[in-house]
Design an enzyme around this catalytic site. Structure first.
Site, PDB file in Angstrom:
ATOM      1  N   HIS A 103     -10.008  -8.757  -5.659  1.00 58.46           N
ATOM      2  CA  HIS A 103      -9.905  -9.786  -6.643  1.00 58.46           C
ATOM      3  C   HIS A 103     -10.857 -10.766  -6.556  1.00 58.46           C
ATOM      4  CE1 HIS A 103      -7.998 -12.864  -9.275  1.00 58.46           C
ATOM      5  NE2 HIS A 103      -7.271 -11.819  -9.652  1.00 58.46           N
ATOM      6  N   ASP A 153      -2.663  -5.129 -10.442  1.00 64.90           N
ATOM      7  CA  ASP A 153      -2.855  -3.801 -11.465  1.00 64.90           C
ATOM      8  C   ASP A 153      -2.397  -2.659 -10.355  1.00 64.90           C
ATOM      9  OD1 ASP A 153      -5.352  -5.382 -12.651  1.00 64.90           O
ATOM     10  OD2 ASP A 153      -3.602  -4.854 -13.904  1.00 64.90           O
TER      11      ASP A 153
HETATM   12  C1  SDX Z   1      -7.358  -8.403 -12.728  1.00 67.22           C
HETATM   13  O1  SDX Z   1      -9.736 -12.948 -12.669  1.00 67.22           O
HETATM   14  C2  SDX Z   1      -8.338 -12.513 -12.529  1.00 67.22           C
HETATM   15  O2  SDX Z   1      -7.605 -13.535 -12.303  1.00 67.22           O
HETATM   16  C3  SDX Z   1      -8.063 -11.345 -12.943  1.00 67.22           C
HETATM   17  C4  SDX Z   1      -6.637 -10.769 -13.187  1.00 67.22           C
HETATM   18  C5  SDX Z   1      -5.805 -11.570 -14.007  1.00 67.22           C
HETATM   19  O3  SDX Z   1      -4.647 -11.666 -13.668  1.00 67.22           O
HETATM   20  O4  SDX Z   1      -6.291 -12.112 -14.941  1.00 67.22           O
HETATM   21  O5  SDX Z   1      -6.176 -11.107 -11.847  1.00 67.22           O
HETATM   22  C6  SDX Z   1      -6.533  -9.338 -13.533  1.00 67.22           C
HETATM   23  O6  SDX Z   1      -8.535  -8.184 -13.335  1.00 67.22           O
HETATM   24  C7  SDX Z   1      -7.303  -7.895 -11.331  1.00 67.22           C
HETATM   25  C8  SDX Z   1      -8.593  -7.025 -11.117  1.00 67.22           C
HETATM   26  C9  SDX Z   1      -8.469  -5.780 -11.852  1.00 67.22           C
HETATM   27  N1  SDX Z   1      -9.524  -5.126 -11.352  1.00 67.22           N
HETATM   28  C10 SDX Z   1      -9.539  -4.028 -10.368  1.00 67.22           C
HETATM   29  O7  SDX Z   1      -8.716  -3.718  -9.767  1.00 67.22           O
HETATM   30  C11 SDX Z   1     -11.051  -3.286 -10.304  1.00 67.22           C
HETATM   31  C12 SDX Z   1     -11.371  -2.877  -9.123  1.00 67.22           C
HETATM   32  N2  SDX Z   1     -11.636  -4.463  -8.354  1.00 67.22           N
HETATM   33  C13 SDX Z   1     -13.081  -4.739  -8.364  1.00 67.22           C
HETATM   34  O8  SDX Z   1     -13.789  -3.977  -9.455  1.00 67.22           O
HETATM   35  C14 SDX Z   1     -13.538  -5.987  -7.913  1.00 67.22           C
HETATM   36  O9  SDX Z   1     -12.664  -6.209  -6.816  1.00 67.22           O
HETATM   37  C15 SDX Z   1     -13.104  -7.063  -8.800  1.00 67.22           C
HETATM   38  C16 SDX Z   1     -14.065  -7.176  -9.970  1.00 67.22           C
HETATM   39  C17 SDX Z   1     -11.809  -7.282  -9.073  1.00 67.22           C
HETATM   40  C18 SDX Z   1     -13.664  -8.454  -8.249  1.00 67.22           C
HETATM   41  O10 SDX Z   1     -15.057  -8.119  -8.157  1.00 67.22           O
HETATM   42  P1  SDX Z   1     -15.798  -9.366  -7.406  1.00 67.22           P
HETATM   43  O11 SDX Z   1     -15.310 -10.438  -7.179  1.00 67.22           O
HETATM   44  O12 SDX Z   1     -17.250  -9.544  -8.331  1.00 67.22           O
HETATM   45  O13 SDX Z   1     -16.571  -8.679  -6.019  1.00 67.22           O
HETATM   46  P2  SDX Z   1     -17.644  -7.780  -5.961  1.00 67.22           P
HETATM   47  O14 SDX Z   1     -17.788  -6.800  -6.877  1.00 67.22           O
HETATM   48  O15 SDX Z   1     -18.821  -8.683  -5.604  1.00 67.22           O
HETATM   49  O16 SDX Z   1     -17.293  -7.011  -4.540  1.00 67.22           O
HETATM   50  C19 SDX Z   1     -17.403  -7.841  -3.276  1.00 67.22           C
HETATM   51  C20 SDX Z   1     -17.645  -6.432  -2.259  1.00 67.22           C
HETATM   52  C21 SDX Z   1     -18.593  -5.544  -2.896  1.00 67.22           C
HETATM   53  O17 SDX Z   1     -19.044  -4.761  -1.516  1.00 67.22           O
HETATM   54  P3  SDX Z   1     -20.624  -5.263  -0.847  1.00 67.22           P
HETATM   55  O18 SDX Z   1     -21.429  -5.657  -1.897  1.00 67.22           O
HETATM   56  O19 SDX Z   1     -20.099  -6.780  -0.005  1.00 67.22           O
HETATM   57  O20 SDX Z   1     -20.780  -4.131   0.001  1.00 67.22           O
HETATM   58  O21 SDX Z   1     -16.412  -5.924  -2.201  1.00 67.22           O
HETATM   59  C22 SDX Z   1     -16.518  -4.477  -2.718  1.00 67.22           C
HETATM   60  C23 SDX Z   1     -17.860  -4.235  -3.680  1.00 67.22           C
HETATM   61  O22 SDX Z   1     -18.497  -3.293  -3.434  1.00 67.22           O
HETATM   62  N3  SDX Z   1     -15.429  -4.045  -3.598  1.00 67.22           N
HETATM   63  C24 SDX Z   1     -14.761  -3.060  -3.791  1.00 67.22           C
HETATM   64  C25 SDX Z   1     -13.792  -3.150  -4.561  1.00 67.22           C
HETATM   65  N4  SDX Z   1     -13.796  -4.476  -4.873  1.00 67.22           N
HETATM   66  C26 SDX Z   1     -14.724  -5.175  -4.596  1.00 67.22           C
HETATM   67  N5  SDX Z   1     -15.091  -1.819  -3.132  1.00 67.22           N
HETATM   68  C27 SDX Z   1     -14.140  -0.631  -3.328  1.00 67.22           C
HETATM   69  N6  SDX Z   1     -13.169  -0.920  -4.122  1.00 67.22           N
HETATM   70  C28 SDX Z   1     -12.944  -1.934  -4.846  1.00 67.22           C
HETATM   71  N7  SDX Z   1     -11.833  -2.143  -5.440  1.00 67.22           N
END
Ligand code: SDX
Length: 429
Positions: free
Chosen positions: A307, A364
């Site tokens: 998140h 989710d």
């Molecule tokens: C919602 O904003 C809100 O409040 C949203 C929400 C709401 O109520 O409105 O809460 C609802 O959208 C919840 C999130 C639902 N999405 C998912 O579950 C999709 C999977 N999650 C990711 O795509 C991700 O965690 C996000 C999009 C939610 C957040 O992404 P960020 O904050 O931009 O983080 P990032 O992509 O920069 O990741 C940081 C690191 C990265 O690794 P490194 O570059 O440090 O090596 O964490 C890793 C990412 O690769 N990472 C994951 C991951 N999420 C982040 N690795 C594996 N699986 C994951 N799910």
């Protein structure tokens, strides 16, 4: 949080001082409005990871502590004691309603649940296999073509009525999209039912039959709507605000929010989680799924994990996890995917990759398992999210409409394109 009311920086030897703004709770914010004038610089923050776009009193999240407050009330208290419509009233008006106010609000919403008969034709224009989010996005935007009496944004009563209509009609349009996709006639809303029961009836009462509503299902749904109702400046709410900042009508704003929510990185994640769990299939495959999620080159992410704000458990995920066990038990549903989800969560929470990045289950991760037990089809999961989030979208839109500091959203950029150059005739290229 250290207590200071200004920051100073050195811009090529020139000292620059910027004021620090503080809210009721949360991080102080550096006001950079004078930065370009003082330094000629803009700021860069891809994805707005550390940038406040507005001042708001609607919702507060403490990502480190896993706290979520709707107008100051903790989400676990609202989840345990309130109803979705009461939470919608709270988000819009800022205070919990008296019994009289609640009765009036409930009556008003109930009597605005029908869609204009001509709007039904909108659905027949779609292919039967159209994604329900496509139908919802289109039909919500078309509401502005029917309700001209709520388009004068200078009239507070018209703004309020647009918010009531959107909350009232979202379930009707959502159920219509589903019924159209299965070839059933669109069902009319029954006024004698409560908000969530009315939606279930419009979804599942077969033509010519009498649906027996299960109170466990209606209560679970109402709780899920509460948990999804608002979440500060998330991508879809920020979209509603950006579109609202241009003076676009509220139906167009919420339709844009629905489009933003559809993405798998946002509200589309609940549908993606269930597909991921089905792909993993059994607890034995959890280890390989975790390995794949850790390998950036795989392009695979653990959907429902991580998140932007929560670097601790999403408080909503905790409530939904407990609810999942309770609802499946009460309904006598034994879903093998629940064991896969639990094993996946257990493995990820012990794995350094997820621990170091503070990746926890979000709202989710478990919600899809409950929706499945409630017989909501997978393609409708994000539509369910949209029904709940409509309350937050309209609350933020109403707040923005009376914000004296609100102005049209127009971010700047770092230009990385070609420097100025002269046109070259085609025979010289
Ligand atoms: C919602 O904003 C809100 O409040 C949203 C929400 C709401 O109520 O409105 O809460 C609802 O959208 C919840 C999130 C639902 N999405 C998912 O579950 C999709 C999977 N999650 C990711 O795509 C991700 O965690 C996000 C999009 C939610 C957040 O992404 P960020 O904050 O931009 O983080 P990032 O992509 O920069 O990741 C940081 C690191 C990265 O690794 P490194 O570059 O440090 O090596 O964490 C890793 C990412 O690769 N990472 C994951 C991951 N999420 C982040 N690795 C594996 N699986 C994951 N799910």
């Amino acid at each position: 949080m250290s207590d200071f009311d200004q920051v100073s920086l050195d811009a090529g030897g020139k000292p620059v001082t910027l004021p620090v703004l503080k809210g009721t709770l949360g991080n102080p914010c550096i006001d950079i409005a004078t930065l370009p004038k003082q330094t000629g610089c803009f700021t860069y923050d891809s994805g707005f990871t550390a940038t406040a776009s507005c001042k708001s009193a609607v919702t507060y999240i403490d990502g480190d502590e896993g706290v979520l407050l709707y107008r100051g009330y903790p989400i676990d208290q609202l989840a345990g004691k309130s109803s979705f419509l009461e939470v919608a009233y709270l988000l819009i008006n800022g205070e919990l309603p008296t019994a009289e106010q609640m009765a009036g609000f409930e009556h008003e919403v109930t009597h605005h649940t029908m869609m204009h008969e001509a709007l039904k034709n909108f659905f027949t224009g779609f292919r039967h296999d159209a994604h329900p989010m496509a139908m919802l996005c289109g039909s919500v935007a078309s509401l502005s073509a029917f309700y001209h009496d709520t388009l004068d944004l200078n009239d507070p009563e018209q703004r309020r009525m647009a918010a009531v209509r959107l909350i009232a009609k979202m379930p009707t349009l959502a159920a219509a999209a589903y019924r159209y996709s299965i070839g059933w006639p669109i069902a009319y809303p029954k006024n004698e039912l409560d908000y969530s029961s009315r939606f279930l009836h419009m979804m599942f009462e077969a033509p010519g039959a009498q649906l027996e509503l299960n109170p466990v299902v209606a209560k679970a749904l109402d709780l899920l709507f509460i948990l999804h109702a608002d979440h500060e400046q998330n991508a879809s709410t920020s979209t509603v605000r950006l579109v609202g900042s241009t003076g676009a009508n509220p139906y167009a704003c919420v339709s844009a929010g629905i489009a933003a929510l559809w993405g798998p990185a946002h509200g589309g994640a609940n549908e993606a989680v269930l597909k991921m769990l089905e792909e993993i299939g059994t607890p034995d495959n959890v280890e390989s799924a975790i390995a794949k999620a850790k390998d950036r080159s795989s392009g695979f992410r653990l959907m429902g994990f991580g998140h932007r704000v929560y670097k601790n458990f999403d408080p909503r995920a905790k409530i939904i996890r407990e609810m999942t066990h309770k609802v499946l038990e009460e309904l006598g549903v034994d879903d093998p995917l629940l064991e896969v989800a639990m094993k996946l969560e257990e493995a990820a929470l012990k794995d350094d990759y997820f621990v170091e990045r503070k990746l926890y289950p979000n709202v989710d991760f478990y919600s899809g398992i409950i929706y499945k037990a409630l017989k909501i089809p997978t393609e409708m999961f994000t539509v369910m999210f949209a029904i709940g989030r409509t309350a937050g979208w309209v609350a933020h839109w109403l707040e923005q409409q009376v914000d004296p500091e609100a102005k049209i959203g127009r971010p700047r950029q770092i230009y990385t394109g070609a420097d100025v150059r002269d046109y070259v005739p085609v025979d010289k290229r």
